[in-house]
Design a protein around this motif. Sequence first.
Motif, PDB file in Angstrom:
ATOM      1  N   GLN A 356       0.736  -1.125  -0.199  1.00 21.81           N
ATOM      2  CA  GLN A 356      -0.012  -0.154   0.012  1.00 21.81           C
ATOM      3  C   GLN A 356       0.684   1.341   0.087  1.00 21.81           C
ATOM      4  OE1 GLN A 356      -3.481   0.133  -0.079  1.00 21.81           O
ATOM      5  NE2 GLN A 356      -3.083  -2.034  -0.697  1.00 21.81           N
ATOM      6  N   THR A 357       1.930   1.233   0.710  1.00 27.87           N
ATOM      7  CA  THR A 357       2.886   2.621   0.840  1.00 27.87           C
ATOM      8  C   THR A 357       3.489   2.419  -0.460  1.00 27.87           C
ATOM      9  OG1 THR A 357       3.338   1.644   3.099  1.00 27.87           O
ATOM     10  CG2 THR A 357       4.859   3.049   1.782  1.00 27.87           C
ATOM     11  N   ALA A 358       3.867   1.490  -1.234  1.00 26.65           N
ATOM     12  CA  ALA A 358       4.364   1.476  -2.583  1.00 26.65           C
ATOM     13  C   ALA A 358       3.392   2.073  -3.674  1.00 26.65           C
ATOM     14  CB  ALA A 358       4.726   0.212  -3.121  1.00 26.65           C
ATOM     15  N   ILE A 359       2.134   1.599  -3.437  1.00 31.57           N
ATOM     16  CA  ILE A 359       1.340   2.310  -4.341  1.00 31.57           C
ATOM     17  C   ILE A 359       0.955   3.787  -4.135  1.00 31.57           C
ATOM     18  CG2 ILE A 359      -1.527   2.165  -5.137  1.00 31.57           C
ATOM     19  CD1 ILE A 359      -1.223  -0.892  -4.502  1.00 31.57           C
ATOM     20  N   GLY A 369      10.135  -2.835  -4.819  1.00 29.12           N
ATOM     21  CA  GLY A 369       9.120  -1.599  -4.773  1.00 29.12           C
ATOM     22  C   GLY A 369       8.882  -0.920  -3.366  1.00 29.12           C
ATOM     23  N   ALA A 370       8.108  -2.067  -2.766  1.00 31.05           N
ATOM     24  CA  ALA A 370       7.830  -1.687  -1.290  1.00 31.05           C
ATOM     25  C   ALA A 370       8.814  -1.436  -0.398  1.00 31.05           C
ATOM     26  CB  ALA A 370       6.879  -2.931  -0.702  1.00 31.05           C
ATOM     27  N   GLY A 371      10.110  -2.297  -0.628  1.00 32.94           N
ATOM     28  CA  GLY A 371      11.153  -1.728   0.379  1.00 32.94           C
ATOM     29  C   GLY A 371      11.476  -0.583   0.188  1.00 32.94           C
ATOM     30  N   LYS A 372      11.830  -0.017  -1.197  1.00 36.85           N
ATOM     31  CA  LYS A 372      12.298   1.389  -1.457  1.00 36.85           C
ATOM     32  C   LYS A 372      11.195   2.357  -0.894  1.00 36.85           C
ATOM     33  CE  LYS A 372      14.729  -0.199  -5.665  1.00 36.85           C
ATOM     34  NZ  LYS A 372      14.620  -0.161  -7.121  1.00 36.85           N
ATOM     35  N   ALA A 373       9.896   2.039  -0.999  1.00 33.50           N
ATOM     36  CA  ALA A 373       9.002   2.785  -0.421  1.00 33.50           C
ATOM     37  C   ALA A 373       8.919   3.185   1.022  1.00 33.50           C
ATOM     38  CB  ALA A 373       7.460   2.487  -0.939  1.00 33.50           C
ATOM     39  N   VAL A 374       9.172   1.981   1.564  1.00 37.14           N
ATOM     40  CA  VAL A 374       9.315   1.812   3.189  1.00 37.14           C
ATOM     41  C   VAL A 374      10.417   2.808   3.665  1.00 37.14           C
ATOM     42  CG1 VAL A 374       9.916   0.700   5.401  1.00 37.14           C
ATOM     43  CG2 VAL A 374       8.287   0.103   3.675  1.00 37.14           C
ATOM     44  N   ALA A 375      11.632   2.749   3.023  1.00 36.92           N
ATOM     45  CA  ALA A 375      12.807   3.389   3.253  1.00 36.92           C
ATOM     46  C   ALA A 375      12.727   4.857   2.902  1.00 36.92           C
ATOM     47  CB  ALA A 375      13.950   2.833   2.297  1.00 36.92           C
ATOM     48  N   GLY A 376      11.818   5.124   1.812  1.00 36.05           N
ATOM     49  CA  GLY A 376      11.690   6.604   1.697  1.00 36.05           C
ATOM     50  C   GLY A 376      10.810   7.144   2.534  1.00 36.05           C
ATOM     51  N   GLN A 377       9.711   6.532   3.092  1.00 35.95           N
ATOM     52  CA  GLN A 377       9.080   7.059   4.033  1.00 35.95           C
ATOM     53  C   GLN A 377       9.941   7.496   5.258  1.00 35.95           C
ATOM     54  OE1 GLN A 377       5.798   8.665   3.333  1.00 35.95           O
ATOM     55  NE2 GLN A 377       6.540   8.378   1.457  1.00 35.95           N
ATOM     56  N   LEU A 378      10.714   6.652   5.396  1.00 36.46           N
ATOM     57  CA  LEU A 378      11.263   6.575   6.993  1.00 36.46           C
ATOM     58  C   LEU A 378      12.256   7.869   6.791  1.00 36.46           C
ATOM     59  CD1 LEU A 378      12.097   2.880   7.913  1.00 36.46           C
ATOM     60  CD2 LEU A 378      10.221   4.255   8.596  1.00 36.46           C
ATOM     61  N   LYS A 380      11.878  10.536   5.052  1.00 37.04           N
ATOM     62  CA  LYS A 380      11.130  12.033   5.082  1.00 37.04           C
ATOM     63  C   LYS A 380      10.764  12.142   6.570  1.00 37.04           C
ATOM     64  CE  LYS A 380       9.100  11.988   0.548  1.00 37.04           C
ATOM     65  NZ  LYS A 380       7.571  11.721  -0.198  1.00 37.04           N
ATOM     66  N   LEU A 381      10.736  10.906   7.435  1.00 29.85           N
ATOM     67  CA  LEU A 381      10.460  11.336   8.733  1.00 29.85           C
ATOM     68  C   LEU A 381      11.699  11.654   9.646  1.00 29.85           C
ATOM     69  CD1 LEU A 381       8.002   8.069   9.733  1.00 29.85           C
ATOM     70  CD2 LEU A 381       7.433  10.682   9.658  1.00 29.85           C
ATOM     71  N   GLY A 382      12.806  11.822   8.847  1.00 29.25           N
ATOM     72  CA  GLY A 382      14.141  11.865   9.343  1.00 29.25           C
ATOM     73  C   GLY A 382      14.958  11.012  10.210  1.00 29.25           C
ATOM     74  N   LEU A 383      14.435   9.927   9.806  1.00 27.81           N
ATOM     75  CA  LEU A 383      15.174   8.616  10.476  1.00 27.81           C
ATOM     76  C   LEU A 383      16.354   8.149   9.862  1.00 27.81           C
ATOM     77  CD1 LEU A 383      11.992   6.804  11.403  1.00 27.81           C
ATOM     78  CD2 LEU A 383      13.437   7.869  13.127  1.00 27.81           C
ATOM     79  N   PRO A 384      17.399   7.732  10.547  1.00 30.51           N
ATOM     80  CA  PRO A 384      18.556   7.192  10.158  1.00 30.51           C
ATOM     81  C   PRO A 384      18.344   5.767   9.182  1.00 30.51           C
ATOM     82  CG  PRO A 384      18.435   6.596  12.174  1.00 30.51           C
ATOM     83  CD  PRO A 384      17.442   7.233  11.890  1.00 30.51           C
ATOM     84  N   VAL A 385      18.368   5.952   7.770  1.00 24.59           N
ATOM     85  CA  VAL A 385      17.873   4.823   6.989  1.00 24.59           C
ATOM     86  C   VAL A 385      19.291   4.480   6.318  1.00 24.59           C
ATOM     87  CG1 VAL A 385      15.392   5.002   6.716  1.00 24.59           C
ATOM     88  CG2 VAL A 385      17.037   6.076   5.256  1.00 24.59           C
ATOM     89  N   ARG A 386      20.341   5.146   6.483  1.00 17.13           N
ATOM     90  CA  ARG A 386      21.552   4.692   5.760  1.00 17.13           C
ATOM     91  C   ARG A 386      22.263   3.315   6.103  1.00 17.13           C
ATOM     92  NH1 ARG A 386      27.102   8.391   5.045  1.00 17.13           N
ATOM     93  NH2 ARG A 386      28.211   7.007   3.487  1.00 17.13           N
ATOM     94  N   GLY A 387      22.196   2.498   5.070  1.00 16.82           N
ATOM     95  CA  GLY A 387      22.512   1.247   5.460  1.00 16.82           C
ATOM     96  C   GLY A 387      21.727   0.167   5.795  1.00 16.82           C
ATOM     97  N   ALA A 388      20.369   0.663   5.877  1.00 21.25           N
ATOM     98  CA  ALA A 388      18.989  -0.405   6.011  1.00 21.25           C
ATOM     99  C   ALA A 388      18.744  -0.816   4.895  1.00 21.25           C
ATOM    100  CB  ALA A 388      17.937   0.739   6.573  1.00 21.25           C
ATOM    101  N   GLU A 389      18.078  -2.080   5.029  1.00 22.40           N
ATOM    102  CA  GLU A 389      17.698  -2.634   3.720  1.00 22.40           C
ATOM    103  C   GLU A 389      16.372  -3.417   4.150  1.00 22.40           C
ATOM    104  OE1 GLU A 389      18.780  -3.000   0.916  1.00 22.40           O
ATOM    105  OE2 GLU A 389      21.039  -2.139   1.043  1.00 22.40           O
ATOM    106  N   PHE A 390      15.470  -3.131   3.391  1.00 22.61           N
ATOM    107  CA  PHE A 390      13.883  -3.660   3.272  1.00 22.61           C
ATOM    108  C   PHE A 390      13.779  -4.545   2.215  1.00 22.61           C
ATOM    109  CE2 PHE A 390      14.244   0.595   5.515  1.00 22.61           C
ATOM    110  CZ  PHE A 390      14.064  -0.034   6.900  1.00 22.61           C
ATOM    111  N   THR A 391      13.761  -6.147   2.488  1.00 22.81           N
ATOM    112  CA  THR A 391      13.424  -6.779   1.471  1.00 22.81           C
ATOM    113  C   THR A 391      12.212  -7.355   1.510  1.00 22.81           C
ATOM    114  OG1 THR A 391      14.550  -8.543   2.756  1.00 22.81           O
ATOM    115  CG2 THR A 391      15.760  -7.457   1.060  1.00 22.81           C
ATOM    116  N   ASP A 392      11.508  -7.113   2.583  1.00 21.63           N
ATOM    117  CA  ASP A 392       9.937  -7.410   2.686  1.00 21.63           C
ATOM    118  C   ASP A 392       9.315  -6.709   3.737  1.00 21.63           C
ATOM    119  OD1 ASP A 392      10.607  -8.661   5.099  1.00 21.63           O
ATOM    120  OD2 ASP A 392      10.050 -10.816   4.459  1.00 21.63           O
TER     121      ASP A 392
END
Length: 513
Positions: A356-359, A369-378, A380-392
């Motif tokens: 739903q986040t990806a859409i 695509g969903a993993g990239k969408a999750v990282a993108g929203q985090l 935007k919230l100002g959270l440290p996503v460098r190095g994070a991976e979301f594969t599901d």
Amino acid sequence: MRVGVGEAGRAAARRARHWTRRWEAQPLHTRRTVRLVAASGALGGVLAAGVITAAGPWDSGQRTAERRTAARADAAEGRTGDADHDSSDGVPAGGAPGDGPQGTAVGAPRVLTPLGPQDGTRPVGTPPTGAGLAEKLAPLLQDPALGSPSTAAVWDVTTGRELYGARETAGVVPASTVKLATGAAALAALGRDHRIPTASLADGGKVFLVGGGDPTLSAQRLARLARATARELKADGVRKVAVRYDATAYAGDVLHEIGPNENIAPVTPLMVNEARLDRARHGPAPRAAAPARDAADAFAGALRKAGVRVAGEPRAARVPEQADELATTYSAPLAALTERMLTYSDNDLGEALARQTAIATGRDPSFAGAGKAVAGQLRKLGLPVRGAEFTDGSGISRGNRVSADLLARLLVTAADPGHPELRPLLTGLPVAGFSGTLRDRYGDEAGGAGAARGVVRAKTGTLTGVNSLAGTVVDADGRLLAFAFFTMGATDRAGAGQALDRMAAAVAGCGCR
């Protein structure tokens, strides 16, 4: 002309957004933010203050006492309640997932009640020190049951500052604690009131059942959708139709990388009761191999019962752009879905909310695509996503990587008055020894952790060799803290879980000077 997977995914996302806009043209009922009722007035402006002496979860995961407290506050300020409203086509909008009645208040241990000293010897709400926390936690991190390496982070929610860290920025496999990231991204992208639609449309003698990605669609709601569809058809003089079903709102692989498994259904935007083949509403269960087709079969059967002749068997087909809407049913609000996902560690909801986040953000609604969408929203919230991976979105994949620092800071952000849309991340956390995946933990046999029963709230994560725990706790001085503990390489699953519980209990039980 055949199109590539990426282009096909983008086309599917465009169609999903198109139908979502059409289905949601009518304004939804505005819901008040559920307030996290914390321990004492020392929390100041971070959260709405109050006292919880009994708290039981709603079926959706919301806490009864919190909802009542919020309702009393709303009434005192002249605001209206938040009863569910029906959708415009006469099909009731989803209430609590699964159509079950909302839970009633039940007795429970104290949950986030005032714990600080009341004799004036120390101000209630004084924050712990890093040295004090290190004295308590460092030895516990060496517990052999945890294996190695172990990481930890503890943050003060009131000030938004880190109090303690041990390898806290290292990326580790989070297991199901990644659902905190999934929920945060979905809430940030869509808002807590968003509902996921399932619709019926008509074109040229065919009725199309179109899935929007609601895994909590129940047999009862599907039957009501069919009855509403039948009424519309009969009003138009139609007595015979062919049934088609459209499950193209998602792209990419349908099966998770672990393959067929009782912990997760095929990831499709059209299914009934998470494709469970038993009556269970959460936990492992046998799953249907073709959930979309099964949903269409049930829909066709319900149309027949409603007096509409159905020619042949349902077949998969994309709904034409010119098709006319007949009826729509909606899921519970995203706030309730997020709470259910966290309370019961619902893998199907994890994958659905990631897509739903990806859409919503224009990404391919696939695992990648969903993993990239999750990282993108985090981000935007100002959270440290460098190095994070979301594969599901569920945390089943071992390809996920997050840090203790990221999840602890995420929980702090969820308590920020500037982000009320994220509050379900806190209200959906299981309560130690009482609800969800912590219901059977923090017993007296847990070697000291039992004292934190009803005080710790946390999301659990468990894979073979991987254990994690991330949540909130009110310490002995009434200070609300956020924590995240991870370990890899553990050989004793139960022992590792108890070791993490003892760490959370240590934070709960001390002022840590």
